[in-house]
Enzyme design. Sequence first.
Site, short mmCIF file in Angstrom:
data_model
loop_
_atom_site.label_atom_id
_atom_site.label_comp_id
_atom_site.label_asym_id
_atom_site.label_seq_id
_atom_site.Cartn_x
_atom_site.Cartn_y
_atom_site.Cartn_z
N TYR A 138 4.42 -44.93 100.36
CA TYR A 138 5.23 -43.86 101.14
C TYR A 138 5.19 -44.18 102.42
O TYR A 138 4.33 -44.19 103.17
CB TYR A 138 4.30 -42.46 100.96
CG TYR A 138 5.02 -41.20 101.07
CD1 TYR A 138 6.36 -41.12 101.53
CD2 TYR A 138 4.29 -39.96 101.20
CE1 TYR A 138 7.02 -39.97 102.06
CE2 TYR A 138 4.97 -38.92 101.48
CZ TYR A 138 6.15 -38.78 102.07
OH TYR A 138 6.72 -37.50 102.39
N LYS A 166 8.76 -44.66 98.35
CA LYS A 166 9.27 -43.39 98.83
C LYS A 166 9.79 -43.39 100.16
O LYS A 166 8.66 -43.54 101.13
CB LYS A 166 8.48 -42.09 98.62
CG LYS A 166 8.87 -40.87 98.89
CD LYS A 166 7.89 -39.51 98.70
CE LYS A 166 8.55 -38.36 99.28
NZ LYS A 166 7.64 -37.24 99.13
#
Length: 293
Positions: A138, A166
């Site tokens: 992320y 992400k």
Amino acid sequence: MSDPIFGRVLTAMVTPMSPDGEVDLDRAAELATRLVDVQGNDSLLVNGTTGESPTTTDEEKSALVRAVRQAVGDRAQVIAGVGTNDTRHTVALARQAERAGADGLLVVTPYYSKPSQDGLVGHFTTVADATDLPVMLYDIPGRTGTAIAPETFIRLAEHPRIVAVKDAKGKVVESAQVMAATDLSYYSGDDAITPALLSLGAVGVIGTSTHFTGRSMHQLVDHYLAGRREEGLAVYRQILPVLTGVFAAQGVVMVKAGLAHQGFGVGGVRAPLVPATRSQAETFAAVLDAAGL
């Protein structure tokens, strides 16, 4: 085109709270079912920032994974957010999530301490080595203070269990460079930038607005990946006010206000967050109504 390991449309799920501020596992199960069966999500992310992970305990995190896992069965995958700014703690959360039934892990860049790129490689590799679960990195430097550099992604992509990203960095050229150089599955981590990333090779979205727009977002993704740009753009423009409106305050704050407007209350938020103001809630409710949601 085969679907990526986590599917195309995922929601970073809010954590329902009871009136006394405790995690409401029964409502979490109901919300998970709603997101999968009504909104059409392929996977659910629990214990992310939108799930108020900074203020839930390790025990609550484990219980949430178990409750959501039981609720959705094999109809969707469950991805557990396990990232912290302490590698040992992150490893412990990763192993806990695996025992609780998670299908994958979301690991955010360690925040506040601002490690070097070599430190990031060490952190993410150590976590990926700790379980048998696939790992999604992320990248959200606006929250963590440290961006994952393209060359660092390329190094990390060599690990067999680091499979996805992400992407909430907002630097689409860097994202394109990594997608061109690796097999990492890229997911838009910023709802409104999803079409731009899809056009560069991303495979889907991990949304906040998808608490409300899941079906529409799936249409958008499917159109773009099938080369139907105009159809995808039409869907995007219809839901764009929702994609941006959900961030009028913290995403979790607006999602909980929007769900309450839809008659599916999930409680309040834990301090230091505060509920949406009346004006914020009414404005977002009008946006949802105008979009037919």
